[in-house]
Write an enzyme that holds these catalytic residues in place. Structure first.
Site, PDB file in Angstrom:
ATOM      1  N   ASP A   1      -7.963   4.731 -12.410  1.00  0.00           N
ATOM      2  CA  ASP A   1      -8.670   3.534 -11.966  1.00  0.00           C
ATOM      3  C   ASP A   1     -10.085   3.963 -11.542  1.00  0.00           C
ATOM      4  OD1 ASP A   1      -8.886   0.840 -11.122  1.00  0.00           O
ATOM      5  OD2 ASP A   1      -8.124   1.285  -9.137  1.00  0.00           O
TER       6      ASP A   1
ATOM      7  N   LYS B   1      -8.348   2.348 -16.829  1.00  0.00           N
ATOM      8  CA  LYS B   1      -9.174   1.168 -16.529  1.00  0.00           C
ATOM      9  C   LYS B   1     -10.628   1.625 -16.415  1.00  0.00           C
ATOM     10  CE  LYS B   1      -6.265  -1.736 -13.512  1.00  0.00           C
ATOM     11  NZ  LYS B   1      -6.035  -1.993 -12.068  1.00  0.00           N
TER      12      LYS B   1
ATOM     13  N   VAL C   1      -1.640  -4.178 -12.293  1.00  0.00           N
ATOM     14  CA  VAL C   1      -0.433  -4.162 -13.131  1.00  0.00           C
ATOM     15  C   VAL C   1       0.694  -3.381 -12.444  1.00  0.00           C
ATOM     16  CG1 VAL C   1      -1.695  -4.440 -15.292  1.00  0.00           C
ATOM     17  CG2 VAL C   1      -1.260  -2.133 -14.435  1.00  0.00           C
TER      18      VAL C   1
ATOM     19  N   ARG D   1       8.598  -0.527  -9.781  1.00  0.00           N
ATOM     20  CA  ARG D   1       8.464   0.692 -10.602  1.00  0.00           C
ATOM     21  C   ARG D   1       9.477   0.712 -11.739  1.00  0.00           C
ATOM     22  NH1 ARG D   1       5.000   4.296  -7.978  1.00  0.00           N
ATOM     23  NH2 ARG D   1       5.152   4.418  -5.718  1.00  0.00           N
TER      24      ARG D   1
HETATM   25  P1  5GP Z   1      -7.760   5.984  -8.553  1.00  0.00           P
HETATM   26  O1  5GP Z   1      -7.787   7.136  -7.600  1.00  0.00           O
HETATM   27  O2  5GP Z   1      -8.128   6.333  -9.970  1.00  0.00           O
HETATM   28  O3  5GP Z   1      -8.553   4.817  -8.038  1.00  0.00           O
HETATM   29  O4  5GP Z   1      -6.298   5.431  -8.510  1.00  0.00           O
HETATM   30  C1  5GP Z   1      -5.251   6.010  -9.141  1.00  0.00           C
HETATM   31  C2  5GP Z   1      -3.973   5.479  -8.544  1.00  0.00           C
HETATM   32  O5  5GP Z   1      -4.129   4.136  -8.064  1.00  0.00           O
HETATM   33  C3  5GP Z   1      -2.912   5.401  -9.602  1.00  0.00           C
HETATM   34  O6  5GP Z   1      -2.221   6.625  -9.715  1.00  0.00           O
HETATM   35  C4  5GP Z   1      -2.056   4.249  -9.114  1.00  0.00           C
HETATM   36  O7  5GP Z   1      -1.068   4.743  -8.238  1.00  0.00           O
HETATM   37  C5  5GP Z   1      -3.010   3.351  -8.358  1.00  0.00           C
HETATM   38  N1  5GP Z   1      -3.454   2.189  -9.156  1.00  0.00           N
HETATM   39  C6  5GP Z   1      -4.667   1.970  -9.707  1.00  0.00           C
HETATM   40  N2  5GP Z   1      -4.698   0.817 -10.396  1.00  0.00           N
HETATM   41  C7  5GP Z   1      -3.457   0.286 -10.286  1.00  0.00           C
HETATM   42  C8  5GP Z   1      -2.829  -0.898 -10.811  1.00  0.00           C
HETATM   43  O8  5GP Z   1      -3.388  -1.748 -11.525  1.00  0.00           O
HETATM   44  N3  5GP Z   1      -1.523  -1.067 -10.472  1.00  0.00           N
HETATM   45  C9  5GP Z   1      -0.839  -0.191  -9.691  1.00  0.00           C
HETATM   46  N4  5GP Z   1       0.441  -0.485  -9.443  1.00  0.00           N
HETATM   47  N5  5GP Z   1      -1.383   0.934  -9.203  1.00  0.00           N
HETATM   48  C10 5GP Z   1      -2.667   1.161  -9.499  1.00  0.00           C
END
Ligand code: 5GP
Length: 185
Positions: free
Chosen positions: A104, A132, A159, A171
């Site tokens: 993300d 994303k 999602v 999950r």
């Molecule tokens: P980042 O550090 O890249 O912002 O986030 C990564 C983590 O955020 C992922 O491993 C996941 O656990 C959570 N995450 C990010 N986007 C989503 C989403 O759309 N749905 C869910 N359930 N978790 C997300």
């Protein structure tokens, strides 16, 4: 549980076809490497993807997990992830493939890559089920000859399913779906 889902983005069949393709690519790309890579899942979200993927990888890989705390609550990352559960396998001078559920902002992945680099991994590749790119805040760098694999580009919705949770639920849905916003807003 299913009634909380607004719509399905990827069905169980679509997921299994894509996982098969990713595993074939990885098996081809790492076929000549000795020793075979260490596959590191990021708990908990990657558990289903990792389980499906490794069973289709035709190499003698090692499998391990790290846990990263990046979400305090809700649907927004707190931006300062920490490694809360470390590897058991020694990755020094090994090729590592990080398996993630979703990238993300990129904070979690940057932290994991930096951690594996500090442990002496000779290359770090990433295989994320969802990506994303529109939400990226941190530009992570792969290590050595590391490669980037992704299952699907995900539109900017929250999602759940196939390992991804909201408040530790959903999950176990076998597909990826968009959670009805009224359930988390
Ligand atoms: P980042 O550090 O890249 O912002 O986030 C990564 C983590 O955020 C992922 O491993 C996941 O656990 C959570 N995450 C990010 N986007 C989503 C989403 O759309 N749905 C869910 N359930 N978790 C997300």
């Amino acid at each position: 549980m299913h009634s909380h889902i607004e719509r399905i983005l990827w069905s169980e069949d679509q997921i299994s076809r894509r996982v098969f393709e990713l595993a074939a690519e990885i098996s081809d790309d790492f076929g000549g490497h000795s020793p075979a890579p260490v596959v590191v899942g990021v708990a908990t979200g990657a558990f289903l993807f990792l389980a499906d993927l490794v069973r289709k990888i035709d190499l003698s890989i090692a499998v391990d997990f790290v846990r990263v705390e990046s979400y305090s609550s809700g649907t927004v990352s707190n931006g300062a992830p920490t490694i809360s559960f470390d590897l058991k396998v020694d990755v020094n001078s090994r090729h590592v493939i990080v398996v993630e559920d979703i990238v993300d902002t990129g904070h979690t992945l940057s932290k994991v890559i930096e951690h594996l680099k500090s442990k002496g991994a000779s290359s770090v590749s990433v295989c994320t089920f969802l990506d994303k790119p529109a939400r990226r805040k941190v530009h992570f760098q792969l290590v050595g000859e590391g490669k980037y694999y992704r299952g699907f580009e995900c539109p900017n919705y929250f999602v759940v399913g196939y390992g991804l949770d909201f408040a530790e639920l959903y999950r176990n849905l076998p597909y990826i779906g968009v959670l009805k916003p009224e359930l988390y807003k």
